[in-house]
Design an enzyme around this catalytic site. Sequence first.
Site, PDB file in Angstrom:
ATOM      1  N   GLU A  13       0.810  -1.195   0.119  1.00 38.60           N
ATOM      2  CA  GLU A  13      -0.028   0.104  -0.095  1.00 38.60           C
ATOM      3  C   GLU A  13       0.811   1.454   0.061  1.00 38.60           C
ATOM      4  OE1 GLU A  13      -3.646  -2.205   2.283  1.00 38.60           O
ATOM      5  OE2 GLU A  13      -2.484  -0.801   3.529  1.00 38.60           O
ATOM      6  N   GLY A  79     -13.444  -3.568   2.728  1.00 33.38           N
ATOM      7  CA  GLY A  79     -14.678  -4.286   2.150  1.00 33.38           C
ATOM      8  C   GLY A  79     -15.933  -3.372   2.220  1.00 33.38           C
ATOM      9  N   MET A 176      -9.439  -2.243   9.004  1.00 36.50           N
ATOM     10  CA  MET A 176      -8.664  -2.799  10.610  1.00 36.50           C
ATOM     11  C   MET A 176      -7.978  -1.739  11.007  1.00 36.50           C
ATOM     12  SD  MET A 176      -7.969  -6.961   9.656  1.00 36.50           S
ATOM     13  CE  MET A 176      -7.508  -7.310  11.622  1.00 36.50           C
ATOM     14  N   GLU A 177      -7.807  -0.602  10.536  1.00 44.14           N
ATOM     15  CA  GLU A 177      -6.925   0.509  10.901  1.00 44.14           C
ATOM     16  C   GLU A 177      -7.480   2.097  10.906  1.00 44.14           C
ATOM     17  OE1 GLU A 177      -4.819  -2.849   9.410  1.00 44.14           O
ATOM     18  OE2 GLU A 177      -5.985  -1.396   8.088  1.00 44.14           O
ATOM     19  N   ASP A 200     -14.204  -5.736  -2.241  1.00 41.65           N
ATOM     20  CA  ASP A 200     -15.298  -6.877  -2.531  1.00 41.65           C
ATOM     21  C   ASP A 200     -16.501  -6.081  -2.338  1.00 41.65           C
ATOM     22  OD1 ASP A 200     -16.444  -7.423   0.317  1.00 41.65           O
ATOM     23  OD2 ASP A 200     -14.325  -7.311   0.615  1.00 41.65           O
TER      24      ASP A 200
END
Length: 232
Positions: A13, A79, A176-177, A200
Amino acid sequence: MSCYGIIGAMEEEVSILKDKMKLNNIVKIASMEFCEGELSNKQVVIVRSGIGKVNAAICTQILIDKFHVTEILNTGVAGSLRNEINIGDIVISSDAMQHDVDARGFGYPLGEIPRMETSVFPAELALVHIAKEVCQIVNPEIQTFVGRVVSGDQFISDPDRKKVIIDNFQAYCTEMEGAAIAQTAYLNQIPYLVIRAISDKADDSAHMDYGEFERQAIKHTVNLVTTLLEKI
C-alpha cells in the site's frame, strides 16, 4: 512547515509512494521504518504500520510525537458495506468509528467508547472535499464515495457479522486500521483522512482476481494521494 504522515498497513500500500518520493532519511522505531522526504513537493513521512488497530495507533502517535506531522493520510483497502459501491471504487472517510467496541453490558450502544466524549471521529472537511474532487479527475473510470469508515480487529467475511455492522453503523466500508488512526489524530488535534480502495462487494455478488484488484487499487490510490498532496 507542513509535514504529511502517510500510513499504509501493508508494504504493497505504500511501496510505490516510497518509490516516487525523494528519500532523505529512514528512521526505525517500534519495528516500523519511517521514510522521510519529499513527495509532490511536500514534506512527507511514509510508513508501513502493520495490520490492526494497535499497530495503526502506535504508528500515528510516533508520527505526531517524533516527526511532528501536521496532517495524516491513511491509504489502503476495505470491504464494501453498500451494494452501490463496486470493487475498485474509492471511499473517502467522512468520519470513522470502531465497530468492535462493545460495552453494551454497561449500557453503552455498540461502538461507543466508554467515558469518552465521542466515539465518532470526523475527518478534516477540507481534505475530504479536495480528495473527492481530485479522485474524480485522476480516476474517472471508478466511482468516488464519501462516507463513514468503520474499523475492527476482525476480517469481516461472515454475512451475519456484516449485517450487524451495516445495521448499527451506517458505514460505507470496513477495514482494520482507519478508526484507530482517526481516534489518535482526534486526541492530538491533528487533521486526518482515510482513503480506501474497495476489494469486495457488500453482498459478495461480484469477484475480481486479487492480483488484478491490487494493481488497480494501488494505481488509483497513488494517483489520488500524489495529486492530493499537490493541491493542499
